[in-house]
Scaffold this active site. Sequence first.
Site, mmCIF file in Angstrom:
data_model
loop_
_atom_site.group_PDB
_atom_site.id
_atom_site.type_symbol
_atom_site.label_atom_id
_atom_site.label_comp_id
_atom_site.label_asym_id
_atom_site.label_seq_id
_atom_site.Cartn_x
_atom_site.Cartn_y
_atom_site.Cartn_z
ATOM 1 N N PRO A 30 0.840 -1.213 0.000
ATOM 2 C CA PRO A 30 0.000 0.000 0.000
ATOM 3 C C PRO A 30 0.865 1.250 0.000
ATOM 4 O O PRO A 30 1.777 1.377 0.815
ATOM 5 C CB PRO A 30 -0.796 -0.130 1.307
ATOM 6 C CG PRO A 30 -0.028 -1.087 2.157
ATOM 7 C CD PRO A 30 0.709 -1.998 1.231
ATOM 8 N N LEU A 31 0.597 2.160 -0.940
ATOM 9 C CA LEU A 31 1.425 3.355 -1.140
ATOM 10 C C LEU A 31 0.540 4.575 -1.326
ATOM 11 O O LEU A 31 -0.165 4.689 -2.331
ATOM 12 C CB LEU A 31 2.307 3.191 -2.379
ATOM 13 C CG LEU A 31 3.313 2.033 -2.379
ATOM 14 C CD1 LEU A 31 3.825 1.778 -3.790
ATOM 15 C CD2 LEU A 31 4.462 2.326 -1.437
ATOM 16 N N GLN A 105 -6.895 -1.245 1.339
ATOM 17 C CA GLN A 105 -6.423 -0.975 2.695
ATOM 18 C C GLN A 105 -7.273 0.129 3.314
ATOM 19 O O GLN A 105 -7.364 1.231 2.773
ATOM 20 C CB GLN A 105 -4.948 -0.558 2.709
ATOM 21 C CG GLN A 105 -4.393 -0.511 4.130
ATOM 22 C CD GLN A 105 -3.044 0.142 4.252
ATOM 23 O OE1 GLN A 105 -2.910 1.328 3.959
ATOM 24 N NE2 GLN A 105 -2.043 -0.604 4.684
ATOM 25 N N ALA A 183 -0.868 0.074 11.377
ATOM 26 C CA ALA A 183 0.578 0.310 11.397
ATOM 27 C C ALA A 183 0.891 1.798 11.284
ATOM 28 O O ALA A 183 -0.002 2.649 11.243
ATOM 29 C CB ALA A 183 1.233 -0.457 10.239
ATOM 30 N N TYR A 186 -0.757 5.411 12.875
ATOM 31 C CA TYR A 186 -2.118 5.909 12.694
ATOM 32 C C TYR A 186 -3.033 5.397 13.813
ATOM 33 O O TYR A 186 -2.571 4.802 14.786
ATOM 34 C CB TYR A 186 -2.608 5.590 11.287
ATOM 35 C CG TYR A 186 -1.737 6.255 10.246
ATOM 36 C CD1 TYR A 186 -1.654 7.645 10.186
ATOM 37 C CD2 TYR A 186 -0.939 5.518 9.379
ATOM 38 C CE1 TYR A 186 -0.819 8.286 9.279
ATOM 39 C CE2 TYR A 186 -0.097 6.141 8.465
ATOM 40 C CZ TYR A 186 -0.035 7.529 8.420
ATOM 41 O OH TYR A 186 0.796 8.160 7.531
ATOM 42 N N ARG A 233 -2.322 -4.997 8.588
ATOM 43 C CA ARG A 233 -0.918 -4.569 8.517
ATOM 44 C C ARG A 233 -0.475 -4.051 9.874
ATOM 45 O O ARG A 233 -1.156 -3.220 10.482
ATOM 46 C CB ARG A 233 -0.722 -3.488 7.456
ATOM 47 C CG ARG A 233 0.769 -3.229 7.170
ATOM 48 C CD ARG A 233 0.977 -2.262 6.024
ATOM 49 N NE ARG A 233 2.193 -2.589 5.291
ATOM 50 C CZ ARG A 233 3.118 -1.692 4.949
ATOM 51 N NH1 ARG A 233 2.992 -0.425 5.303
ATOM 52 N NH2 ARG A 233 4.177 -2.049 4.251
#
Length: 367
Positions: A30-31, A105, A183, A186, A233
Site C-alpha cells: 500500500p502506497l 487498505q 501500522a 495511525y 498490517r
Amino acid sequence: MGEQPATIPLLTPYKLSPGLELAHRIVLAPLTRQRSYGNVPQPHAAVYYAQRATAGGLLITEATGVSDTAQGYSDTPGVWTAEQVEAWKPIVDAVHAKGAVIFCQIWHVGRVSTFEFQPDGQAPVSCTDRKVSPQMSFDGRLEEFSPPRRLAVEEIPGIVDDFRKAARNAIDAGFDGVEIHAANGYLIEQFLKDSANDRSDEYGGSLENRCRFALEIVDAVVKEVGGNRVGIRLSPFTDYMDCHDSDPHALALHLATKLNDHGILYVHMVEPRMAIVDGRRVVPKRLLPYREAFKGTFIAAGGYDREEGDKVVSEGYTDLVAFGRLFLANPDLPKRFEVGAALNKYNRMTFYISDPVIGYTDYPFLD
C-alpha cells in the site's frame, strides 16, 4: 542480464485461499499517492493499478479513509460514500481484467491530522489528547499537527463501525478483500503502542487493553465480510509519528496469536529497519516468531530487493513479500525479476504530487 536460477522463489505460485490462487509471491505494498482529488478515486488510478497488475498477482491499495474524520492528508481516497464506492468500481475492474487480485487498505489517521482536514474544523480524534511532535516531510518541510481529542469509551464503537461499513463498501465496490491498516503511527497503532496510549480505562494500560480496539475492529470486519477477505498490517518495531512500544516483541506476539481466533486471511508485517552489511541491505529477520505464531498467510515488507525476497521465501521466513518503492517505479516488477533486468530508479519528489501522470503512470516498461 545475469544468469538466472532455474526457479525464482518469488515467482513460485501460492494458494492464498480457495478461489484466490496467486501465480507469484510479489505483492504491491500500500502506497499513498495523493491523487484522489477531493477524496474520490480518479480514472488515472485505474491506469496506475492496472499497470502493476499481473495474472495471479496481489495488489493492496493505498490507504483509504473509513470516514470523514479519518483524513490527515490531501487527496487521499475514501470508501465511506456512495460516490467513492462507484469511483472505485472501474479501478477494481481494470485490475481484475488483468487477472489480478486486489485488496483495499482501510485506515483512520487518528491524531496524524489537523483541524483543516476534519469536519467543521474539529479536533482530530485519538486514544490520547497529546499531539504528534512536528515531523520532517520527505521534501524537508516541518509538518505540524493539531492537538487531538481523546475518544470517550462510548465513542469507540462508532469508530469500529466505520471500519465495518468501509469494509462492506469495499466489497460492494468489487474488491477481493480489505486490509486493516494498524501500522505506521495511525489511529489503531496509537491505541496499540504505549508511547501514545496513555489511557487508564479498558482501552489502555495492559497489553490486552491496548490491543482491544484493534481486535474489536478485526472482529467487526470479519463478521461483516468473512475472515477469508480480511488482512491486517502491523509495524510493531517502527516509531512513526511518535508511536513506539517499550516491548514490541510482546505486542507483536500477542497480536499474532490473538488474530488466529478471528480466522483472518493474512498478517502483513513491517520489518525493523534494514541493516547494512558489507555495503548492502540485509533483512534483520526479526519477524519469524510472529510468522510462526500466526496460522494464516504471512506477508513481510520493508525495503526488500529481489535477492533478499527470494531468500526469505525460499527459507520459509514468509509466504509473500510486499514491494513498495520498487513496484512504484517498475510497473512490470515481476517481469524484471524474472529476466534479471535493471530497475527504474524511483523519484521521491513525485511520490505525493497531484499530477495524474508524472511519477505515477509514466515509469517505463521493459518493452
